[in-house]
Structures are given as structure tokens and as C-alpha cells.
Design an enzyme around this catalytic site. Structure first.
Site, PDB file in Angstrom:
ATOM      1  N   GLU A 113      -1.171  25.074 -44.729  1.00 36.44           N
ATOM      2  CA  GLU A 113      -2.103  26.278 -44.219  1.00 36.44           C
ATOM      3  C   GLU A 113      -1.498  27.870 -44.408  1.00 36.44           C
ATOM      4  O   GLU A 113      -0.568  27.302 -43.669  1.00 36.44           O
ATOM      5  CB  GLU A 113      -3.108  25.817 -43.235  1.00 36.44           C
ATOM      6  CG  GLU A 113      -4.019  24.087 -43.035  1.00 36.44           C
ATOM      7  CD  GLU A 113      -4.051  24.195 -41.304  1.00 36.44           C
ATOM      8  OE1 GLU A 113      -5.448  24.982 -41.803  1.00 36.44           O
ATOM      9  OE2 GLU A 113      -4.348  22.975 -41.370  1.00 36.44           O
ATOM     10  N   HIS A 241     -12.517  33.577 -39.610  1.00 35.71           N
ATOM     11  CA  HIS A 241     -11.941  32.576 -40.702  1.00 35.71           C
ATOM     12  C   HIS A 241     -12.475  32.572 -41.825  1.00 35.71           C
ATOM     13  O   HIS A 241     -13.357  33.213 -42.107  1.00 35.71           O
ATOM     14  CB  HIS A 241     -12.116  30.830 -40.090  1.00 35.71           C
ATOM     15  CG  HIS A 241     -11.648  29.882 -41.153  1.00 35.71           C
ATOM     16  ND1 HIS A 241     -11.588  30.085 -42.494  1.00 35.71           N
ATOM     17  CD2 HIS A 241     -10.888  28.855 -40.929  1.00 35.71           C
ATOM     18  CE1 HIS A 241     -10.744  29.002 -42.782  1.00 35.71           C
ATOM     19  NE2 HIS A 241     -10.566  28.316 -41.710  1.00 35.71           N
ATOM     20  N   ARG A 288      -4.252  33.944 -41.668  1.00 37.32           N
ATOM     21  CA  ARG A 288      -6.071  34.169 -41.761  1.00 37.32           C
ATOM     22  C   ARG A 288      -6.198  35.720 -41.308  1.00 37.32           C
ATOM     23  O   ARG A 288      -7.449  36.180 -42.322  1.00 37.32           O
ATOM     24  CB  ARG A 288      -6.051  33.481 -40.387  1.00 37.32           C
ATOM     25  CG  ARG A 288      -7.171  33.109 -40.644  1.00 37.32           C
ATOM     26  CD  ARG A 288      -7.769  31.600 -39.680  1.00 37.32           C
ATOM     27  NE  ARG A 288      -7.664  30.482 -40.478  1.00 37.32           N
ATOM     28  CZ  ARG A 288      -7.694  28.955 -39.205  1.00 37.32           C
ATOM     29  NH1 ARG A 288      -7.865  29.774 -38.343  1.00 37.32           N
ATOM     30  NH2 ARG A 288      -6.996  27.696 -39.781  1.00 37.32           N
ATOM     31  N   HIS A 349     -14.581  33.154 -35.556  1.00 35.35           N
ATOM     32  CA  HIS A 349     -13.739  31.633 -35.563  1.00 35.35           C
ATOM     33  C   HIS A 349     -13.029  30.823 -34.426  1.00 35.35           C
ATOM     34  O   HIS A 349     -13.685  30.129 -33.718  1.00 35.35           O
ATOM     35  CB  HIS A 349     -12.810  30.975 -36.274  1.00 35.35           C
ATOM     36  CG  HIS A 349     -12.378  29.812 -36.797  1.00 35.35           C
ATOM     37  ND1 HIS A 349     -13.168  28.556 -37.161  1.00 35.35           N
ATOM     38  CD2 HIS A 349     -11.259  29.388 -36.914  1.00 35.35           C
ATOM     39  CE1 HIS A 349     -12.607  27.678 -36.932  1.00 35.35           C
ATOM     40  NE2 HIS A 349     -10.896  27.802 -37.149  1.00 35.35           N
ATOM     41  N   ARG A 384      -4.079  34.062 -34.616  1.00 30.72           N
ATOM     42  CA  ARG A 384      -3.079  32.049 -34.394  1.00 30.72           C
ATOM     43  C   ARG A 384      -2.823  32.277 -35.895  1.00 30.72           C
ATOM     44  O   ARG A 384      -3.865  31.963 -36.910  1.00 30.72           O
ATOM     45  CB  ARG A 384      -4.361  31.731 -34.165  1.00 30.72           C
ATOM     46  CG  ARG A 384      -4.144  29.967 -33.678  1.00 30.72           C
ATOM     47  CD  ARG A 384      -5.249  29.154 -33.228  1.00 30.72           C
ATOM     48  NE  ARG A 384      -6.692  29.195 -33.863  1.00 30.72           N
ATOM     49  CZ  ARG A 384      -6.493  28.673 -34.643  1.00 30.72           C
ATOM     50  NH1 ARG A 384      -6.116  27.753 -35.583  1.00 30.72           N
ATOM     51  NH2 ARG A 384      -8.103  28.348 -35.401  1.00 30.72           N
TER      52      ARG A 384
HETATM   53  C1  SIN Z   1      -9.221  24.941 -41.036  1.00 29.65           C
HETATM   54  O1  SIN Z   1      -9.218  23.659 -41.279  1.00 29.65           O
HETATM   55  O2  SIN Z   1      -9.368  25.703 -41.858  1.00 29.65           O
HETATM   56  C2  SIN Z   1      -9.835  26.082 -39.795  1.00 29.65           C
HETATM   57  C3  SIN Z   1      -8.066  25.145 -38.713  1.00 29.65           C
HETATM   58  C4  SIN Z   1      -7.527  25.874 -38.032  1.00 29.65           C
HETATM   59  O3  SIN Z   1      -8.630  26.646 -37.467  1.00 29.65           O
HETATM   60  O4  SIN Z   1      -6.978  25.785 -37.530  1.00 29.65           O
END
Ligand code: SIN
Length: 518
Positions: A113, A241, A288, A349, A384
């Protein structure tokens, strides 16, 4: 009514349940939750849980990625402790019956991610949180020492204040004796006395109109600690998010997991052009905060309310195998993600700040621990790293359990705690005003305290919010408690703290972390 329990756990997400399981063998544990047992933020977590489990990965790399995403404001000792504990914690989850996806060779199927330099996210399709919640609920329900009380809304922490002592924020000897809680089905207040209390109430996404959080995320734990004069930290760092499904009629917003960008999804503007490399060399997989700001900027440039996530080049096997929840959800609103781009927009988020805790998860209030999104541990800094939140919840529940089990032998139940006194209060005639005020608070925060902030917007937000704050305090004093009134009060107090902290951060260092200042 009065309840006595060795441990009181407020909240039934990952932090609360894993703490309960770790302390329950030699003590009584009561878990209270304000709606139903598995209505939690944990249940909605899609992406997964980050941990070093492969040969090509290293603790040094996970630590570095966490520090970089946190924009220099993480506590390195915390980051090291959590990252190095992560593999043990994953084993706990496996022992409790959680299933993670594996590849054909039997190893974990690891996802990547934003902000991660390695594939290190353990997941269960795109519903990891739901799977973890399922496994832990099963364990908790069969434990003989754990009692679960649903529809029980914690109103206020009980401290020396309730014994008539003046409690001030600078005092270092504030003690928590339990909580007053509203039984929302019978509309009565219960006194729950505990030797140790674990606050695991989650975040406060609903101070914003557009959030990925379930309706229960109203900042109850943060507001309770604030009122009890405990210490909070980093309240201005609200994580947006980047990719919530753009579907204005739907609240909360449906999350499009960052793992889709990890699998190759690309962000595009409304003309279909890729834009992230204009903002960061990591493109769509930048951390993010950077991606959310870039999207905000593109939406302003193009005058649109959304941009696109393009996954059309991913195979149908990948889309259906890894992202069945997202695939089906999008299809339900007539978007076939194998053929069409997904309209997305950023949404509130995650709270990186919250109730300040030390390395043992102790808050500034004695006998009160906190874990999960309600807490501020120092792991996340200003922003985060993806999939570090379930990890943090699990880690701090573990640290708290170890510490609390040493302490509990020396703690007695408090004596002479008075029952809740609501003499002279009545049901508010104009319940509609409460609903209206909640909407106003959400709009104020969304318009003036969002991804981009300025001194003028913060000032305007403060002035508007202050009026509602005073009106609500007046109403609160006169009214019999209702869940909605309590939530409104909590939302306002958390909103106020976010604005205050955002102003202070701007003045003290003027840095553009997580949110940018115009
Ligand atoms: C996501 O799946 O993008 C959210 C996971 C997270 O908030 O770390």
C-alpha cells in the site's frame, strides 16, 4: 444500578477484544459497547495489517517507511517497539483463529500500500478487519470470565471529581474508578466500577460530513478524557483517505482500499490523465497525506467533485480474487470496475492524535489505559502509514495487558461513588435541534478544517462552533441524557480540540504536515 468488574473495556473493536482476551484468565472483564458488539471501525478495515514476515523485508525497512510517512513527527522508540513486536502479534491473531490469504507456496499473500517500500500487508481478501473481528468475537463470546454489555454508552469517566475534589488538568494524581454509562435501551444510568479501565472507543470521523467511519465513530473516548482533565496529543492530525467512492447520497462513504493502488490502480483526472507524478515521484503509491492533497488540488484545478481510480488494466481474476467486496459494491451502484474508472474523493478516515499514552499504554489518568484509534502513541506522527492501525491496536492492547496485570493486585474498588444524579432534567422538547446541530458541526469541520486549512478558515470554524458548543452545554445541563445528545456533545468537543490544535501547530512550527495551510 451498580456493576463491579476487575477490568472494564470500553469498545469492542480489535484493541478492546484483544486486551480482554489477554487479561481474562485470572480476572473478571466487562466489555461495554454503545450499539452492537461487531459494529466497529475494525470490522470495516479493508486493507490489512502490516508486519515483516518475508525474507526480502526487514524491520529497518518497516521502521523507515513508518517514520517517513509520519513526516518526522513519529516517536522512534515507539515505532521500533511496535514493528519488532508485529510478527508475535500476528501469531496471536492466528492462534485466535484469524485467516489470512496465502499464495500457492503456502506463504502469506502480501499486499503493498502507499508509503510501503515492500509487500508486507497481511490481508483476508479486501475484508481483513471483518475477518479479525469475527475470529476475536468468537473467542470472547466463549470466555467464561468475559461479560459483554451491548447498547451501553459510556458517558463520563469517574474520578476524584465525583468525590467532590477539584480536578485540574495539571494534576498528576487523577485516578479513574470506572464510568457512568447510559443503558440506551432502558434510558437509565449505570455506575460501573472497575480496578482498571481500558479505553478502546475508536476515532471521531463523524466530526466530518464525509467519512469512511461507521456512525459510531463520534470521539466519545477522546471527549471523556478531555472532560476528565487527561492529556491529549496531536489532535490536528486527521488523516483523509484519498480514495473513498464518490457517491454523494451514501454516508458513511465506502472505502476503495489503498491495496488497489498497490495492485496497480492508477489515479487519473476527469480527462483521464495520470497526475500523481506531478506531485510525488512515488506516483499513486505516495503516502496518504500527499495523495489526498494532490487529489484536492486536482479537483480544484478541474472544478470537479472527484477524480478517478483506473483499475481497468487489472485482470478480472485479480479484481474478483482480491477485491470481491469492492467489485460487488461498485457493481451495485452500476460501476463495473473491470470496464469503468471508479470516481473517488478523499474522506476523513483516521485520527492520528488522541489520548496520549506511554509505552505501556497508560494514559495520564491512573488506572486508565487506551489503545487503538482513540489513543496517540507516537507511532503515526503526522500521518499514519497504511495498515499500521490494526497493528497499533493489537500492540498497545498487548502492552497494556502486560502492565495492567502487574498493577491490578495493588488496586481496590473505589468507595462511596455517588449514583448519577439527573434530578430536575427533562427530555429536550426540540430533539430536532440536536440532529440539526450535529449536521452543522460536520459542515463546519468539513468546510473550514479539512485537507487544506488557513488561519481565516480556522478562526471562522472556531467562532461558528463555539456558538453551538455553548448552546449544547446549556441543553445538556437541562436534559435527560440520550445517545444523540451525548454524541453531539462529544463531536463538538473533539471538533473544538482539532481546531485549537491546528491553530497551535500552525503558530508553533508552521509546517505543512498532513494538511496544508494556504
Ligand atoms: C485501506 O484499505 O486503504 C485502509 C487501510 C488503512 O486505513 O490502513
Amino acid at each position: 444500578m451498580q456493576i463491579l468488574t476487575d477490568y472494564l473495556v470500553i469498545g469492542s473493536g480489535l484493541a478492546g477484544l484483544s486486551f480482554a482476551l489477554k487479561v481474562a484468565d485470572n480476572a473478571t472483564v466487562t466489555i461495554i459497547t454503545k450499539t452492537e458488539f461487531n459494529v466497529t471501525n475494525t470490522s470495516l478495515a479493508q486493507g490489512g495489517i502490516a508486519s515483516v514476515t518475508s525474507q526480502s523485508d526487514s524491520f529497518a525497512s518497516h521502521i523507515n517507511d513508518t517514520l517517513v510517512a509520519g513526516a518526522g513527527l513519529c516517536d522512534r522508540a515507539v515505532v521500533e517497539k511496535v514493528v519488532e513486536y508485529a510478527p508475535d502479534l500476528i501469531n496471536n491473531l492466528l492462534q485466535w483463529g484469524t485467516h489470512f490469504d496465502t499464495s500457492q507456496d503456502g506463504n502469506f499473500d502480501l499486499a503493498r500500500e502507499g508509503g510501503h517500500s515492500e509487500f508486507r500487508v497481511l490481508h483476508h481478501k479486501d475484508n481483513t478487519g471483518y475477518e479479525i473481528q469475527r475470529a476475536l468475537c468468537e473467542q470472547v463470546r466463549k470466555h467464561p470470565n468475559i461479560t459483554i454489555i451491548e447498547h451501553c454508552f459510556a458517558i463520563d469517566l469517574i474520578t476524584q471529581h465525583h468525590l467532590g475534589k477539584l480536578v485540574k488538568r495539571h494534576l498528576t494524581d487523577i485516578e479513574c474508578y470506572g464510568v457512568y454509562a447510559l443503558d440506551t435501551q432502558n434510558n437509565s444510568i449505570i455506575t460501573i466500577l472497575s480496578k482498571i479501565t481500558m479505553l478502546a472507543t475508536g476515532g471521531a470521523g463523524h466530526i466530518y460530513s464525509n467519512t469512511t467511519n461507521p456512525a459510531v465513530a463520534t470521539g466519545d473516548g477522546i471527549a471523556m478524557v478531555y472532560r476528565a482533565k487527561g492529556i491529549l496529543d496531536n489532535m490536528e492530525f486527521v488523516q483523509f483517505h484519498p480514495t473513498a467512492l464518490y457517491n454523494p447520497k451514501e454516508q458513511p462513504s465506502f472505502l476503495i482500499s489503498e491495496a488497489m493502488r498497490g495492485a496497480g490502480g492508477i489515479l487519473k483526472d476527469t480527462s483521464g490523465n495520470e497526475f500523481m507524478y506531478k506531485y510525488d515521484e512515488r506516483g499513486s503509491l505516495a503516502p496518504r497525506d500527499i495523495v489526498a492533497r494532490a487529489i484536492d488540488s486536482e479537483m480544484k484545478i478541474h472544478g470537479s467533485d472527484y477524480v478517478y481510480l483506473d483499475c481497468r488494466h487489472l485482470s478480472k481474476e485479480t479484481l474478483l480474487g482480491h477485491f470481491p467486496t469492492i467489485y460487488n459494491k461498485c457493481l451495485s451502484v452500476s460501476i463495473d470496475i473491470s470496464q469503468q474508472m471508479i470516481p473517488i474523493t478523499p474522506a476523513a478516515h483516521y485520527f492520528c492524535g488522541g489520548v496520549k499514552v506511554n509505552l505501556d499504554a497508560q494514559t495520564s489518568i491512573h488506572h486508565l489505559y487506551a489503545a487503538g484509534e482513540v489513543s496517540c502513541t507516537g507511532l503515526h506522527g503526522a500521518n499514519r502509514l497504511a495498515s499500521n492501525s490494526l497493528l497499533e491496536a493489537l500492540a498497545y492492547a498487548d502492552f497494556a495487558a502486560k502492565h495492567a496485570q502487574q498493577k491490578i493486585q495493588t488496586i481496590e474498588f473505589a468507595q462511596n461513588i455517588p449514583d448519577w444524579d439527573d434530578k430536575g432534567t427533562t427530555r429536550p422538547e426540540e430533539m430536532i435541534l440536536i440532529t440539526q446541530s450535529v449536521k452543522e458541526v460536520q459542515q463546519i469541520l468539513s468546510h473550514y478544517v479539512g485537507i487544506v486549512r488557513s488561519e481565516m478558515r480556522l478562526k471562522r470554524a472556531f467562532n461558528r462552533l463555539w456558538t453551538i458548543y455553548m448552546e449544547t452545554e446549556e441543553l445538556y445541563k437541562q436534559s435527560k441524557l440520550s445517545p444523540r445528545l451525548c454524541e453531539l456533545r462529544n463531536l463538538i468537543q473533539v471538533g473544538y480540540l482539532v481546531i485549537k490544535a491546528a491553530n497551535a501547530r500552525k503558530k508553533s512550527i508552521g509546517l505543512h504536515y498532513m494538511v496544508s495551510y494556504e
